[in-house]
Design a protein around this motif. Structure first.
Motif, mmCIF file in Angstrom:
data_model
loop_
_atom_site.group_PDB
_atom_site.id
_atom_site.type_symbol
_atom_site.label_atom_id
_atom_site.label_comp_id
_atom_site.label_asym_id
_atom_site.label_seq_id
_atom_site.Cartn_x
_atom_site.Cartn_y
_atom_site.Cartn_z
ATOM 1 N N LEU A 101 0.788 -0.977 -0.018
ATOM 2 C CA LEU A 101 0.234 -0.150 -0.094
ATOM 3 C C LEU A 101 0.575 0.898 -0.127
ATOM 4 O O LEU A 101 0.357 1.753 -0.661
ATOM 5 N N LEU A 102 2.020 1.206 0.793
ATOM 6 C CA LEU A 102 3.191 2.638 0.428
ATOM 7 C C LEU A 102 3.290 2.293 -0.496
ATOM 8 O O LEU A 102 3.277 4.044 -0.919
ATOM 9 N N SER A 103 4.271 1.314 -1.011
ATOM 10 C CA SER A 103 4.878 2.213 -2.246
ATOM 11 C C SER A 103 4.035 2.597 -3.380
ATOM 12 O O SER A 103 3.846 2.944 -4.106
ATOM 13 N N SER A 104 2.183 1.608 -4.028
ATOM 14 C CA SER A 104 1.185 2.003 -4.419
ATOM 15 C C SER A 104 1.089 3.519 -4.223
ATOM 16 O O SER A 104 0.532 4.363 -5.262
ATOM 17 N N PHE A 105 0.595 4.086 -2.620
ATOM 18 C CA PHE A 105 -0.062 5.076 -2.804
ATOM 19 C C PHE A 105 1.474 6.607 -3.412
ATOM 20 O O PHE A 105 0.936 6.993 -3.743
ATOM 21 N N GLN A 106 2.218 5.938 -2.666
ATOM 22 C CA GLN A 106 3.540 6.977 -3.808
ATOM 23 C C GLN A 106 3.373 6.888 -5.066
ATOM 24 O O GLN A 106 3.667 8.314 -5.094
ATOM 25 N N GLY A 198 5.996 -3.629 -8.813
ATOM 26 C CA GLY A 198 5.970 -2.761 -10.565
ATOM 27 C C GLY A 198 5.856 -0.903 -9.642
ATOM 28 O O GLY A 198 6.533 -0.011 -11.132
ATOM 29 N N THR A 199 5.294 -0.384 -9.219
ATOM 30 C CA THR A 199 5.024 0.759 -8.663
ATOM 31 C C THR A 199 6.937 1.070 -8.481
ATOM 32 O O THR A 199 7.045 2.201 -8.248
ATOM 33 N N SER A 200 7.522 0.490 -7.821
ATOM 34 C CA SER A 200 9.163 0.635 -7.351
ATOM 35 C C SER A 200 9.983 1.137 -8.975
ATOM 36 O O SER A 200 10.190 2.012 -8.717
ATOM 37 N N GLY A 201 9.131 0.346 -10.323
ATOM 38 C CA GLY A 201 9.881 0.522 -10.987
ATOM 39 C C GLY A 201 9.405 2.026 -11.760
ATOM 40 O O GLY A 201 10.364 2.958 -12.828
ATOM 41 N N TYR A 202 8.110 2.413 -11.897
ATOM 42 C CA TYR A 202 7.550 3.887 -12.269
ATOM 43 C C TYR A 202 7.860 4.326 -11.240
ATOM 44 O O TYR A 202 8.780 5.820 -11.648
ATOM 45 N N MET A 203 8.494 4.403 -10.248
ATOM 46 C CA MET A 203 9.098 5.587 -9.315
ATOM 47 C C MET A 203 10.293 6.000 -10.120
ATOM 48 O O MET A 203 10.590 7.266 -9.275
ATOM 49 N N VAL A 204 11.298 4.824 -9.803
ATOM 50 C CA VAL A 204 12.388 5.327 -10.646
ATOM 51 C C VAL A 204 12.336 5.799 -11.932
ATOM 52 O O VAL A 204 13.400 6.761 -12.206
ATOM 53 N N GLY A 219 20.836 22.722 -16.933
ATOM 54 C CA GLY A 219 22.513 22.340 -16.946
ATOM 55 C C GLY A 219 22.621 21.580 -15.933
ATOM 56 O O GLY A 219 22.115 21.119 -14.974
ATOM 57 N N ASN A 220 23.856 20.830 -15.814
ATOM 58 C CA ASN A 220 24.767 19.541 -15.068
ATOM 59 C C ASN A 220 25.046 20.366 -14.059
ATOM 60 O O ASN A 220 25.013 19.496 -13.078
ATOM 61 N N SER A 221 25.391 21.779 -13.785
ATOM 62 C CA SER A 221 25.622 22.127 -12.270
ATOM 63 C C SER A 221 24.392 22.157 -11.639
ATOM 64 O O SER A 221 24.669 22.479 -10.286
ATOM 65 N N LEU A 222 22.749 21.787 -11.757
ATOM 66 C CA LEU A 222 22.222 22.103 -11.184
ATOM 67 C C LEU A 222 21.669 21.025 -10.251
ATOM 68 O O LEU A 222 21.525 19.878 -10.969
ATOM 69 N N LYS A 223 21.931 20.536 -8.178
ATOM 70 C CA LYS A 223 21.244 19.045 -8.568
ATOM 71 C C LYS A 223 19.695 19.596 -7.486
ATOM 72 O O LYS A 223 19.778 20.618 -7.786
ATOM 73 N N PRO A 224 19.007 18.161 -7.838
ATOM 74 C CA PRO A 224 17.682 18.408 -8.202
ATOM 75 C C PRO A 224 17.245 18.425 -6.398
ATOM 76 O O PRO A 224 18.195 17.755 -6.041
ATOM 77 N N SER A 225 15.999 18.744 -6.219
ATOM 78 C CA SER A 225 16.146 19.744 -5.417
ATOM 79 C C SER A 225 15.366 18.612 -4.590
ATOM 80 O O SER A 225 14.710 17.545 -4.692
ATOM 81 N N GLY A 226 15.705 18.829 -3.161
ATOM 82 C CA GLY A 226 15.373 16.997 -2.177
ATOM 83 C C GLY A 226 13.916 17.913 -1.698
ATOM 84 O O GLY A 226 14.103 17.870 -0.672
ATOM 85 N N SER A 227 12.757 17.946 -2.320
ATOM 86 C CA SER A 227 11.664 18.367 -1.871
ATOM 87 C C SER A 227 11.183 17.018 -0.262
ATOM 88 O O SER A 227 11.182 15.628 -0.401
ATOM 89 N N PRO A 228 10.303 17.840 -0.258
ATOM 90 C CA PRO A 228 9.501 16.579 1.020
ATOM 91 C C PRO A 228 9.189 15.240 -0.044
ATOM 92 O O PRO A 228 9.207 14.218 0.640
ATOM 93 N N GLU A 229 7.788 15.628 -0.929
ATOM 94 C CA GLU A 229 7.627 14.468 -1.461
ATOM 95 C C GLU A 229 8.839 13.493 -1.492
ATOM 96 O O GLU A 229 8.737 12.339 -2.144
ATOM 97 N N THR A 230 9.969 14.193 -2.891
ATOM 98 C CA THR A 230 10.825 13.273 -3.117
ATOM 99 C C THR A 230 11.344 12.701 -2.224
ATOM 100 O O THR A 230 11.698 11.564 -2.212
ATOM 101 N N ARG A 231 12.136 13.341 -0.808
ATOM 102 C CA ARG A 231 12.394 12.636 -0.263
ATOM 103 C C ARG A 231 11.687 11.044 0.847
ATOM 104 O O ARG A 231 12.169 9.852 1.096
ATOM 105 N N ALA A 232 10.237 11.588 0.832
ATOM 106 C CA ALA A 232 9.286 10.387 1.304
ATOM 107 C C ALA A 232 9.268 8.923 0.387
ATOM 108 O O ALA A 232 9.078 8.114 0.420
ATOM 109 N N THR A 233 9.894 9.243 -1.224
ATOM 110 C CA THR A 233 9.416 8.307 -2.096
ATOM 111 C C THR A 233 10.643 7.537 -2.089
ATOM 112 O O THR A 233 10.458 6.636 -2.121
ATOM 113 N N LYS A 234 11.375 8.525 -1.938
ATOM 114 C CA LYS A 234 12.415 7.794 -1.457
ATOM 115 C C LYS A 234 13.295 6.872 -0.310
ATOM 116 O O LYS A 234 13.851 5.734 0.052
#
Length: 302
Positions: A101-106, A198-204, A219-234
């Protein structure tokens, strides 16, 4: 020098105690935050349920396994063995169901806002608690057969065909009905694992597309922002990877134990691997989910 049995007992005891402490810490934090702190995220309800059932898994298996490793194999009677194995199996199945349920909801949360999947997010949050109750009802009924065939250690002399669990025994009659039952009951577990993969593959895939888009724009110099949603997904991804890895290794080892000639160390390694996810999952959430630290700071200041 510490004997082999004492060393094994210490391993089980440390795993049980630290795992139970981590799960109990999160369970208490979520409970206090629910009544006094900031508003919980919908995903926190599932995490709260996960740490609760993981506590049940550890306590129903770790304590008996520790005592059995020390040579105390007659501390449970028939009723005790039935209840311990029944609630352990129910809790393990609920751990699988909740992780699914966690992976599906995320995965729903990460779906594009223009997609019709996004419309399900608001509705899905209303059904988290009913879904948990539905999982409890289903798995309590599904594992009822354990109460019929698990026996205490005193009954092992009367068992001609069965499996020895050191402090309890189980004698499942080999028949077409039992094989059909096992097949049908195993289908939901296989489905849950498939959904998680399946849901993990979709999130990746979503993370990869977002990373490419950010690199293309900035450009390559900018790192992706670590939003709360992103951290929760990880955090959810780490939980799924940990669950699939530990249970896959344990499944392979269980098959070898069932049909091969394993040593006593391998026999004890199987329950240790089975308890790795319940013992480690809470610490994965504590370390990877920044919202847990916010809840703790809010509680500490309050």
């Amino acid at each position: 020098m510490i004997s082999k049995d004492i060393a094994l007992a210490l391993f089980f005891l440390v795993q049980t105690v630290f795992g139970a402490l981590g799960n109990s810490f999160l369970l208490g934090l979520y409970t206090i935050t629910f009544f006094t702190g900031p508003r919980l995220r919908p995903i926190d309800l599932l995490l709260c349920h996960l740490v609760f059932v993981n506590d049940l898994v550890l306590l129903s298996k770790g304590i008996p396994q520790t005592m059995a490793t020390l040579g105390l194999t007659n501390f449970l009677d028939d009723v005790g063995c039935k209840l311990v194995f029944y609630f352990h199996k129910v809790a393990r199945d609920l751990s699988l169901c909740t992780t699914c349920l966690l992976s599906s909801f995320q995965a729903f949360t990460l779906s594009p806002r223009s997609s019709w999947w996004a419309k399900l997010i608001a509705r899905a949050t209303k059904y988290i608690v009913p879904l948990c109750f539905l999982c409890w009802t289903f798995h309590l009924l599904k594992n009822f057969v354990i109460l019929l065939y698990v026996k205490g250690p005193k009954g092992r002399n009367n068992i001609t065909e069965g499996q020895n669990f050191i402090y309890c025994t189980a004698a499942f009659p080999v028949s077409l009905y039992i094989l059909l039952y096992v097949l049908i009951i195993s289908l939901p577990d296989i489905l849950c694992v498939g959904i998680m993969v399946g849901t993990s593959g979709y999130m990746v895939f979503v993370f990869h597309k977002h990373h490419q888009k950010v690199q293309y724009i900035h450009g390559n110099s900018l790192k992706p922002s670590g939003s709360p949603e992103t951290r929760a997904t990880k955090s959810v991804l780490l939980l799924v990877i940990l669950f699939v890895s530990c249970n896959s290794l344990n499944s392979v080892l269980s098959l070898y134990i069932q049909y091969g000639k394993p040593s006593s160390w391998l026999v004890h390694l199987s329950p240790f691997l089975a308890a790795c996810f319940p013992a480690c999952s809470s610490f994965v959430v504590i370390v990877s989910d920044s919202q847990v630290r916010k809840y703790y700071l809010a509680f500490w200041k309050g």
